[in-house]
Scaffold this motif. Structure first.
Motif, PDB file in Angstrom:
ATOM      1  N   ARG A  19       7.085  -0.245  -0.723  1.00  0.00           N
ATOM      2  CA  ARG A  19       5.836   0.407  -0.341  1.00  0.00           C
ATOM      3  C   ARG A  19       5.926   0.866   1.102  1.00  0.00           C
ATOM      4  N   PRO A  20       6.033   2.189   1.291  1.00  0.00           N
ATOM      5  CA  PRO A  20       6.093   2.721   2.660  1.00  0.00           C
ATOM      6  C   PRO A  20       4.854   2.297   3.446  1.00  0.00           C
ATOM      7  N   GLY A  21       5.061   2.029   4.697  1.00  0.00           N
ATOM      8  CA  GLY A  21       3.936   1.685   5.560  1.00  0.00           C
ATOM      9  C   GLY A  21       3.582   0.219   5.591  1.00  0.00           C
ATOM     10  N   LEU A  22       4.238  -0.589   4.787  1.00  0.00           N
ATOM     11  CA  LEU A  22       3.954  -2.020   4.796  1.00  0.00           C
ATOM     12  C   LEU A  22       4.560  -2.680   6.039  1.00  0.00           C
ATOM     13  N   ILE A  23       5.811  -2.335   6.316  1.00  0.00           N
ATOM     14  CA  ILE A  23       6.455  -2.772   7.557  1.00  0.00           C
ATOM     15  C   ILE A  23       6.621  -1.528   8.403  1.00  0.00           C
ATOM     16  N   VAL A  24       5.951  -1.533   9.547  1.00  0.00           N
ATOM     17  CA  VAL A  24       5.967  -0.352  10.410  1.00  0.00           C
ATOM     18  C   VAL A  24       6.726  -0.648  11.699  1.00  0.00           C
ATOM     19  N   THR A  25       7.350   0.400  12.209  1.00  0.00           N
ATOM     20  CA  THR A  25       8.032   0.303  13.495  1.00  0.00           C
ATOM     21  C   THR A  25       7.021   0.653  14.574  1.00  0.00           C
ATOM     22  N   LYS A  26       6.831  -0.263  15.502  1.00  0.00           N
ATOM     23  CA  LYS A  26       5.942  -0.057  16.644  1.00  0.00           C
ATOM     24  C   LYS A  26       6.636  -0.663  17.847  1.00  0.00           C
ATOM     25  N   LYS A  27       6.700   0.079  18.922  1.00  0.00           N
ATOM     26  CA  LYS A  27       7.368  -0.463  20.113  1.00  0.00           C
ATOM     27  C   LYS A  27       6.664  -1.744  20.539  1.00  0.00           C
ATOM     28  N   PRO A  28       7.373  -2.776  20.815  1.00  0.00           N
ATOM     29  CA  PRO A  28       8.824  -2.914  20.940  1.00  0.00           C
ATOM     30  C   PRO A  28       9.489  -3.533  19.703  1.00  0.00           C
ATOM     31  N   GLY A  29       8.890  -3.384  18.506  1.00  0.00           N
ATOM     32  CA  GLY A  29       9.492  -4.015  17.335  1.00  0.00           C
ATOM     33  C   GLY A  29       8.904  -3.539  16.035  1.00  0.00           C
ATOM     34  N   TYR A  30       8.424  -4.507  15.232  1.00  0.00           N
ATOM     35  CA  TYR A  30       7.923  -4.223  13.887  1.00  0.00           C
ATOM     36  C   TYR A  30       6.624  -4.994  13.659  1.00  0.00           C
ATOM     37  N   ALA A  31       5.833  -4.484  12.708  1.00  0.00           N
ATOM     38  CA  ALA A  31       4.603  -5.170  12.319  1.00  0.00           C
ATOM     39  C   ALA A  31       4.432  -5.085  10.807  1.00  0.00           C
ATOM     40  N   LEU A  32       3.816  -6.102  10.229  1.00  0.00           N
ATOM     41  CA  LEU A  32       3.486  -6.119   8.814  1.00  0.00           C
ATOM     42  C   LEU A  32       2.026  -5.690   8.690  1.00  0.00           C
TER      43      LEU A  32
END
Length: 182
Positions: free
Chosen positions: A86-99
């Motif tokens: 599912r796209p958008g479930l784990i997103v890249t956001k500086k400085p890492g990732y978010a669920l």
């Protein structure tokens, strides 16, 4: 579908009150490896908040870093995203990732909410409090983050949730006594 709306997206459920398990539309999702499950666990513990790549790299490898830890982490996240489907479930956001997942989609968050609601009801409605506690405790399928038991990744969260489970069991006993004594 309205742009930006999630009303027609697959329903994802993340279970951590036992071995880590992901369900999409009620069907199990195969999470490919220990490192992928570790990343998912860390992101779930910090649901919605950005977890830095440095923190993830430290959790995964400690001092035994691969040649290019940033690339290795990207590969792990890529496999995890593909597995989740599912796209958008784990997103890249500086400085890492978010669920990016609703708290109601994670069994540990549902457990905590049910216990909170039961506690708030207290002696005012012991029957409803008992039902909420029974529902909360039924979410447990074994030791929390069971498949990460020998890794440092979830030690503090595992201990915190275990304390809450024990307190909920005690609260359920007290509520049961209140119901019996009328």
């Amino acid at each position: 579908m309205v742009p930006g709306s999630r009303e027609h997206e697959d329903v994802i459920e993340l279970r951590v009150l036992g071995p880590i398990e992901v369900l999409r539309e009620g069907e199990p999702v195969n999470i490919p490896g220990d490192r992928e499950r570790s990343v998912l666990a860390i992101l779930a513990m910090e649901r919605g908040a950005v977890v830095s790549t440095d923190r993830l790299i430290e959790a995964l490898w400690g001092e035994a870093l691969p040649n290019n830890p940033g690339n290795a982490l990207q590969a792990i996240v890529s496999r995890l995203r593909r597995a989740l489907g599912r796209p958008g479930l784990i997103v890249t956001k500086k400085p890492g990732y978010a669920l990016e997942i609703d708290a109601r989609s994670i069994d540990s968050a549902r457990f905590e909410e049910l216990v909170r609601r039961a506690t708030k009801l207290g002696a005012d409605d012991p029957s409803r409090a008992s039902d909420l506690l029974a529902e909360a405790l039924s979410l447990w399928r074994g030791p929390v983050y069971a498949d990460l038991a020998y890794q440092d990744v979830a030690q503090q969260e595992r201990a915190r949730l275990e304390v809450l489970r024990i307190a909920a069991e005690e609260q359920a006993k007290i509520t049961g006594i209140r119901l019996l004594s009328g």
